[in-house]
Design a protein around this motif. Structure first.
Motif, mmCIF file in Angstrom:
data_model
loop_
_atom_site.group_PDB
_atom_site.id
_atom_site.type_symbol
_atom_site.label_atom_id
_atom_site.label_comp_id
_atom_site.label_asym_id
_atom_site.label_seq_id
_atom_site.Cartn_x
_atom_site.Cartn_y
_atom_site.Cartn_z
ATOM 1 N N ALA A 1 -60.778 -24.259 9.110
ATOM 2 C CA ALA A 1 -61.973 -23.909 8.349
ATOM 3 C C ALA A 1 -62.415 -22.497 8.731
ATOM 4 C CB ALA A 1 -63.084 -24.908 8.649
ATOM 5 N N PRO A 2 -63.048 -21.758 7.817
ATOM 6 C CA PRO A 2 -63.504 -20.394 8.145
ATOM 7 C C PRO A 2 -64.532 -20.410 9.271
ATOM 8 C CG PRO A 2 -63.537 -20.782 5.766
ATOM 9 C CD PRO A 2 -63.319 -22.123 6.414
ATOM 10 N N VAL A 3 -64.437 -19.425 10.164
ATOM 11 C CA VAL A 3 -65.427 -19.250 11.224
ATOM 12 C C VAL A 3 -65.875 -17.803 11.221
ATOM 13 C CG1 VAL A 3 -64.529 -21.113 12.666
ATOM 14 C CG2 VAL A 3 -63.607 -18.813 12.928
ATOM 15 N N LEU A 4 -67.067 -17.560 11.733
ATOM 16 C CA LEU A 4 -67.636 -16.227 11.748
ATOM 17 C C LEU A 4 -67.586 -15.624 13.139
ATOM 18 C CD1 LEU A 4 -70.816 -16.892 9.554
ATOM 19 C CD2 LEU A 4 -68.609 -15.938 8.831
ATOM 20 N N ALA A 5 -67.603 -14.306 13.175
ATOM 21 C CA ALA A 5 -67.629 -13.611 14.453
ATOM 22 C C ALA A 5 -68.854 -14.042 15.245
ATOM 23 C CB ALA A 5 -67.647 -12.101 14.233
ATOM 24 N N GLY A 6 -68.661 -14.374 16.515
ATOM 25 C CA GLY A 6 -69.752 -14.797 17.366
ATOM 26 C C GLY A 6 -69.961 -16.291 17.423
ATOM 27 N N ASP A 7 -69.297 -17.053 16.521
ATOM 28 C CA ASP A 7 -69.421 -18.510 16.561
ATOM 29 C C ASP A 7 -68.787 -19.056 17.841
ATOM 30 O OD1 ASP A 7 -70.672 -18.538 14.155
ATOM 31 O OD2 ASP A 7 -68.988 -19.363 13.007
ATOM 32 N N ALA A 8 -69.472 -20.013 18.476
ATOM 33 C CA ALA A 8 -68.928 -20.648 19.673
ATOM 34 C C ALA A 8 -68.160 -21.909 19.324
ATOM 35 C CB ALA A 8 -70.038 -20.978 20.666
ATOM 36 N N TYR A 9 -68.545 -22.552 18.204
ATOM 37 C CA TYR A 9 -67.900 -23.789 17.773
ATOM 38 C C TYR A 9 -67.612 -23.723 16.282
ATOM 39 C CZ TYR A 9 -69.496 -25.685 22.231
ATOM 40 O OH TYR A 9 -69.712 -25.889 23.571
ATOM 41 N N CYS A 10 -66.580 -24.448 15.872
ATOM 42 C CA CYS A 10 -66.289 -24.595 14.450
ATOM 43 C C CYS A 10 -67.302 -25.563 13.852
ATOM 44 C CB CYS A 10 -64.868 -25.114 14.255
ATOM 45 S SG CYS A 10 -64.479 -25.567 12.546
ATOM 46 N N GLU A 11 -67.996 -25.136 12.785
ATOM 47 C CA GLU A 11 -69.003 -25.997 12.181
ATOM 48 C C GLU A 11 -68.375 -27.188 11.463
ATOM 49 O OE1 GLU A 11 -71.666 -23.840 9.722
ATOM 50 O OE2 GLU A 11 -72.419 -22.564 11.340
ATOM 51 N N ALA A 12 -67.103 -27.085 11.105
ATOM 52 C CA ALA A 12 -66.447 -28.164 10.371
ATOM 53 C C ALA A 12 -65.981 -29.298 11.279
ATOM 54 C CB ALA A 12 -65.273 -27.611 9.569
#
Length: 300
Positions: A35-46
């Motif tokens: 799943a797409p993740v953004l710069a700075g994300d610590a966890y995958c939201e999916a």
């Protein structure tokens, strides 16, 4: 003991990696669910995967969890125990190796000398148990220290059993290992204590000194662990001054010993390396651990 650990990265285009092989959090996709993740994300939201996880040595995904398993391909990760060697001043030597088919080394070996007495302990983690590598490590550390202090095989075995039992969170989560220990005293006395199917041989003839705790199907019937039955070790004593070379090994070697011509030239470490090469050339299907202690005049 020394060992080498190799961690493969996945390469550009998937995720950026830190020096340790973990994701920096740059824009991209989750290495587990994609799943797409953004710069700075610590966890995958999916899927909830921690994006700072180390890279898997098998598939390359930055998806290794805290227990050492890859969340993408399920592979156990290698450790610093993949290959290790020990040599004592008098020549006794030991090595342990992951082999060719296992993802990590669940064998462990201790080899030490205290006041002229040589102690070695070899434990083979039971593959069907969780965290078998932790069981073998705890057992060899505890038992070797006890034997070096002069405790009996029965006492050392009991202490090692307690150490392995403490690792369990329940009977369904009970790390386990087989066990063998040898003590060679300054005057040439030799005692062995064991449970399971880790073996001792007397070279050069290759005489088997132990008997396996196993049924015809090969399943072991004795081990260390919270789910083990309350039983003591087998103990055998060899006459003082017995000549030869004492070989202690896990089944990663002895399964390939039928008809094997043992090497006779070289130091114990060189002989152990030659036996390891034989095990690997024969398939290397399991972890391989070998300890060699000179006896008789060679020991003195």
């Amino acid at each position: 003991m020394t060992g080498d650990e190799t961690v493969a990265g996945q390469g550009a285009g998937r995720e950026a990696a830190t020096e340790g092989g973990s994701v920096t959090g740059s824009a991209g996709v989750c290495p587990v669910c994609e799943a797409p993740v953004l710069a700075g994300d610590a966890y995958c939201e999916a899927c909830g995967h921690a994006l700072g996880a180390p890279a898997c040595a098998s598939c390359g995904a930055a998806a290794v969890d805290a227990e050492g398993y890859c969340e993408r391909c399920g592979a156990r990760q290698p450790t610093g125990r993949d290959h290790a060697e020990i040599v004592l001043g008098g020549g006794a030597a030991a090595l342990t190796d992951r082999g060719l088919r296992r993802s990590r080394n669940e064998d462990a070996v201790a080899l030490l000398e205290a006041d002229g007495t040589i102690v070695t302990v070899v434990c083979d983690g039971v593959g069907s148990s969780p965290r078998a590598d932790e069981a073998s490590a705890a057992a060899i550390e505890t038992a070797s220290a006890a034997l070096a202090r002069g405790l009996s095989h029965e006492e050392a075995f009991e202490l090692a059993g307690r150490a392995v039992t403490k690792l369990a969170t329940s009977l369904d989560d009970a790390p386990a290992c087989t066990y063998i220990a040898a003590v060679v005293t300054r005057d040439g006395g030799v005692t062995l204590g064991w449970a399971g199917d880790t073996r001792a041989y007397l070279l050069p003839a290759g005489t088997l000194l132990t008997e396996d705790d196993a049924v015809e199907t090969g399943e072991i019937t004795a081990w260390l662990g919270a789910d083990a039955e309350d039983a003591g070790p087998h103990v055998r004593t060899l006459p003082p001054g017995t000549p030869g070379l004492l070989l202690i090994c896990s089944d990663g070697l002895w399964r390939y010993l039928d008809g094997y011509d043992y090497p006779t030239a070289g130091t114990p470490l060189e002989l152990a390396r030659e036996m390891l090469r034989h095990a690997l050339a024969s398939g290397g299907q399991d972890n391989v651990t070998i300890a060699l202690i000179p006896l008789g005049e060679a020991h003195g």
